[in-house]
Enzyme design. Structure first.
Site, PDB file in Angstrom:
ATOM      1  N   TYR A  80       0.636  -5.781  10.333  1.00 45.76           N
ATOM      2  CA  TYR A  80       0.904  -4.770   9.306  1.00 45.76           C
ATOM      3  C   TYR A  80       0.291  -5.126   7.952  1.00 45.76           C
ATOM      4  O   TYR A  80      -0.923  -5.275   7.865  1.00 45.76           O
ATOM      5  CB  TYR A  80       2.422  -4.604   9.246  1.00 45.76           C
ATOM      6  CG  TYR A  80       2.942  -3.238   8.872  1.00 45.76           C
ATOM      7  CD1 TYR A  80       2.274  -2.082   9.219  1.00 45.76           C
ATOM      8  CD2 TYR A  80       4.136  -3.119   8.169  1.00 45.76           C
ATOM      9  CE1 TYR A  80       2.786  -0.832   8.862  1.00 45.76           C
ATOM     10  CE2 TYR A  80       4.656  -1.884   7.820  1.00 45.76           C
ATOM     11  CZ  TYR A  80       3.973  -0.740   8.163  1.00 45.76           C
ATOM     12  OH  TYR A  80       4.481   0.480   7.815  1.00 45.76           O
ATOM     13  N   TRP A 120       0.883   9.351  -0.552  1.00 45.85           N
ATOM     14  CA  TRP A 120      -0.485   8.851  -0.794  1.00 45.85           C
ATOM     15  C   TRP A 120      -1.372   9.114   0.410  1.00 45.85           C
ATOM     16  O   TRP A 120      -2.577   9.267   0.275  1.00 45.85           O
ATOM     17  CB  TRP A 120      -0.531   7.436  -1.355  1.00 45.85           C
ATOM     18  CG  TRP A 120      -0.286   6.229  -0.517  1.00 45.85           C
ATOM     19  CD1 TRP A 120       0.486   6.132   0.597  1.00 45.85           C
ATOM     20  CD2 TRP A 120      -0.830   4.908  -0.749  1.00 45.85           C
ATOM     21  NE1 TRP A 120       0.483   4.847   1.058  1.00 45.85           N
ATOM     22  CE2 TRP A 120      -0.308   4.067   0.250  1.00 45.85           C
ATOM     23  CE3 TRP A 120      -1.662   4.352  -1.699  1.00 45.85           C
ATOM     24  CZ2 TRP A 120      -0.608   2.697   0.326  1.00 45.85           C
ATOM     25  CZ3 TRP A 120      -1.954   2.997  -1.623  1.00 45.85           C
ATOM     26  CH2 TRP A 120      -1.446   2.184  -0.633  1.00 45.85           C
ATOM     27  N   GLU A 140      -4.707   2.664  12.582  1.00 41.52           N
ATOM     28  CA  GLU A 140      -3.998   2.568  11.299  1.00 41.52           C
ATOM     29  C   GLU A 140      -4.500   1.359  10.494  1.00 41.52           C
ATOM     30  O   GLU A 140      -4.717   1.443   9.290  1.00 41.52           O
ATOM     31  CB  GLU A 140      -2.493   2.448  11.589  1.00 41.52           C
ATOM     32  CG  GLU A 140      -1.587   2.507  10.379  1.00 41.52           C
ATOM     33  CD  GLU A 140      -0.113   2.340  10.772  1.00 41.52           C
ATOM     34  OE1 GLU A 140       0.187   2.114  11.972  1.00 41.52           O
ATOM     35  OE2 GLU A 140       0.744   2.424   9.865  1.00 41.52           O
ATOM     36  N   ASP A 199       4.427  -2.079   2.608  1.00 37.38           N
ATOM     37  CA  ASP A 199       5.837  -2.337   2.897  1.00 37.38           C
ATOM     38  C   ASP A 199       6.257  -3.811   3.017  1.00 37.38           C
ATOM     39  O   ASP A 199       7.214  -4.232   2.407  1.00 37.38           O
ATOM     40  CB  ASP A 199       6.223  -1.636   4.201  1.00 37.38           C
ATOM     41  CG  ASP A 199       5.922  -0.153   4.171  1.00 37.38           C
ATOM     42  OD1 ASP A 199       5.359   0.322   3.173  1.00 37.38           O
ATOM     43  OD2 ASP A 199       6.269   0.538   5.148  1.00 37.38           O
TER      44      ASP A 199
HETATM   45  C1  2M8 Z   1       3.930   2.975   6.078  1.00 41.66           C
HETATM   46  O1  2M8 Z   1       5.189   3.171   5.459  1.00 41.66           O
HETATM   47  C2  2M8 Z   1       6.245   3.884   6.108  1.00 41.66           C
HETATM   48  C3  2M8 Z   1       7.356   4.022   5.102  1.00 41.66           C
HETATM   49  O2  2M8 Z   1       6.946   4.789   4.022  1.00 41.66           O
HETATM   50  C4  2M8 Z   1       6.761   3.194   7.364  1.00 41.66           C
HETATM   51  O3  2M8 Z   1       6.621   1.987   7.508  1.00 41.66           O
HETATM   52  O4  2M8 Z   1       7.371   3.871   8.187  1.00 41.66           O
HETATM   53  C5  2M8 Z   1       3.008   2.354   5.008  1.00 41.66           C
HETATM   54  O5  2M8 Z   1       1.837   1.853   5.592  1.00 41.66           O
HETATM   55  C6  2M8 Z   1       2.696   3.400   3.935  1.00 41.66           C
HETATM   56  O6  2M8 Z   1       1.748   2.892   3.032  1.00 41.66           O
HETATM   57  C7  2M8 Z   1       2.201   4.704   4.538  1.00 41.66           C
HETATM   58  O7  2M8 Z   1       2.088   5.667   3.532  1.00 41.66           O
HETATM   59  C8  2M8 Z   1       3.139   5.219   5.635  1.00 41.66           C
HETATM   60  C9  2M8 Z   1       2.585   6.429   6.389  1.00 41.66           C
HETATM   61  O8  2M8 Z   1       1.273   6.175   6.798  1.00 41.66           O
HETATM   62  O9  2M8 Z   1       3.401   4.182   6.590  1.00 41.66           O
END
Ligand code: 2M8
Length: 441
Positions: free
Chosen positions: A367, A37, A411, A169
């Site tokens: 987060y 996404w 972020e 998450d």
């Molecule tokens: C975060 O998720 C990843 C796992 O997929 C992580 O925690 O390492 C989330 O914020 C997710 O929505 C996002 O797509 C990803 C990469 O930005 O990071």
């Protein structure tokens, strides 16, 4: 140069820094691979200054498509070790995984159709049609997979088998559900004895971001344990559901899917393709079934447990995403907007907090448990506009841009102060800032 020009220039720089040629990583260090996404949001920004590059961003996602149509949530950059890496997932355990790239074995919110259409909007009609035709087989296969594999009882909602699939998450609802009865004994023991601190030694994410802004050790362990269980079943949905642990129908995911279905129908019309009848019916049913997630007592929508059909009544910003789905009644949309305005719920200085202020889980720096996220704001802005709440949409767009201008492309952001959190130079924040700025003109 004005404030907006400065922001535009720094946002483009972030996308440049994270550009790997054919795809864009979310951020160096913490996220060195391609995420599903994320790349869709990134392409929505890229289309404003380089539509060909935006197309490539989407086409590079398609190289990860599994033989059954699934689009994986990560395509790994070879040789890059980070919290997530190919050895951890071992997608090759499944005969359905692609032959030439390593991927994760789960998906993420289906933003693909939205990105395809937004790119299409910037193209002249003939080129738009050929763009739609180019991605059509993959897009159709993804939606067919979604309903075939993730709606096995034909009820109209897609199920998710890991919190990572929802993109949010450690949103309170998932953590509550895992904590209720889904954690293995050894994680419970670590928590009870308060010795989970040793896990910090093995975590690489907290090398890049202060630990208090990330998931707790117990939450991180819970997510990794859930992932290992999926790997043991070689990512086979039937086998996973046999011993299902985490299986939810996430509200946000399904709202995004409903919007994607609307786009799919429009794309089909524009290139004169017929949608398979079964898919068409499922898509119609989805809009009706969404209403089963409405709780008349608290007057809001929730996610649902796939097995028990119990509504998971732990509110989060997902509550507002039926606005983005665009199929709910005006009356219900008004009730959601009231929540957005309410200063005890979502009405912070820099909205929208990912968990409501009046939730016992609310933590403005942690987060998905309180901070504001630009991608969610973007989805809500889009929904507000479609329901005619133009002033609300403009106010949210302005506060979002102000927050990014003030702190840079972080972020996520503290909803009370607008201060940046998580990793710096984050791609979707940059890309969506570009998109929101373009809409200001
Ligand atoms: C975060 O998720 C990843 C796992 O997929 C992580 O925690 O390492 C989330 O914020 C997710 O929505 C996002 O797509 C990803 C990469 O930005 O990071």
């Amino acid at each position: 140069m004005g404030v907006n020009d400065d922001l535009l220039a720094s946002a483009k720089k972030v996308l440049d820094t994270n550009d790997k040629g054919n795809y864009t990583i979310p951020a160096h260090g913490l996220y060195p691979h391609q995420w599903l996404w994320d790349s869709c949001f990134i392409a929505i920004g890229q289309r404003h200054f380089d539509v060909e590059r935006a197309k490539i961003e989407i086409l590079s996602l398609l190289r990860g498509q599994w033989k059954n149509g699934m689009l994986p949530h990560i395509i790994f950059t070879p040789g890059k070790k980070a919290a997530m890496h190919e050895g951890h997932w071992q997608s090759w355990l499944s005969p359905l995984s692609p032959d030439d790239v390593s991927t994760s074995g789960i998906t993420q919110p289906p933003m693909l159709a939205e990105a395809v259409v937004r790119i299409g909007e910037t193209l002249p009609l003939t080129e738009r049609r050929s763009w739609y035709g180019q991605v059509w087989p993959n897009l159709l296969a993804y939606h067919e997979w979604m309903y075939r594999e993730r709606d096995p009882h034909g009820e109209g909602l897609a199920l998710q088998i890991h919190p990572w699939e929802t993109g949010m998450d450690n949103t309170p609802g998932w953590m509550e559900l895992l904590g209720e009865h889904l954690l293995p004994w050894w994680i419970r023991l670590l928590a009870r004895l308060h010795i989970d601190g040793i896990i910090s030694w093995f975590r690489s994410d907290t090398r890049y971001v202060p630990a208090q802004e990330r998931l707790s050790n117990i939450e991180a362990l819970a997510l990794y344990d859930t992932q290992l269980r999926l790997r043991r079943k070689a990512y086979d949905t039937d086998k996973i559901l046999d011993h299902s642990l985490f299986a939810v129908e996430d509200l946000a995911f399904n709202c995004i899917l409903i919007r994607a279905n609307t786009h799919l129908r429009q794309i089909a019309l524009s290139i004169r393709k017929d949608l398979p009848e079964d898919l068409y019916k499922r898509m119609e049913l989805a809009e009706k079934t969404l209403e089963e997630l409405w709780d008349p007592y608290t007057e809001q929508y929730y996610s649902r447990d796939f097995i028990t059909h119990r509504l998971l009544k732990q509110p989060s910003v997902a509550t507002l995403l039926p606005l983005y789905a665009g199929t709910i009644s005006e009356e219900r949309a008004k009730l959601l907007v009231k929540m957005l305005e309410n200063e005890h719920i979502f009405g912070t200085a820099y909205p929208i907090p990912s968990a409501p202020r009046n939730s016992t889980w609310f933590n403005p720096i942690c987060y998905w448990q309180g901070p504001s996220w630009v991608n969610i704001n973007w989805l809500v802005i889009d929904g507000l506009k479609r329901y005619g709440f133009d002033e609300h949409a403009a106010a949210l767009r302005d506060s979002t841009l102000e927050m990014i201008s003030k702190s840079d492309c972080y972020e996520y952001f503290n909803p009370m102060t607008g201060n940046g959190l998580g990793t710096k130079n984050f791609s979707w924040t940059a890309a969506l800032a570009i998109d929101l700025l373009a809409k200001e003109k």
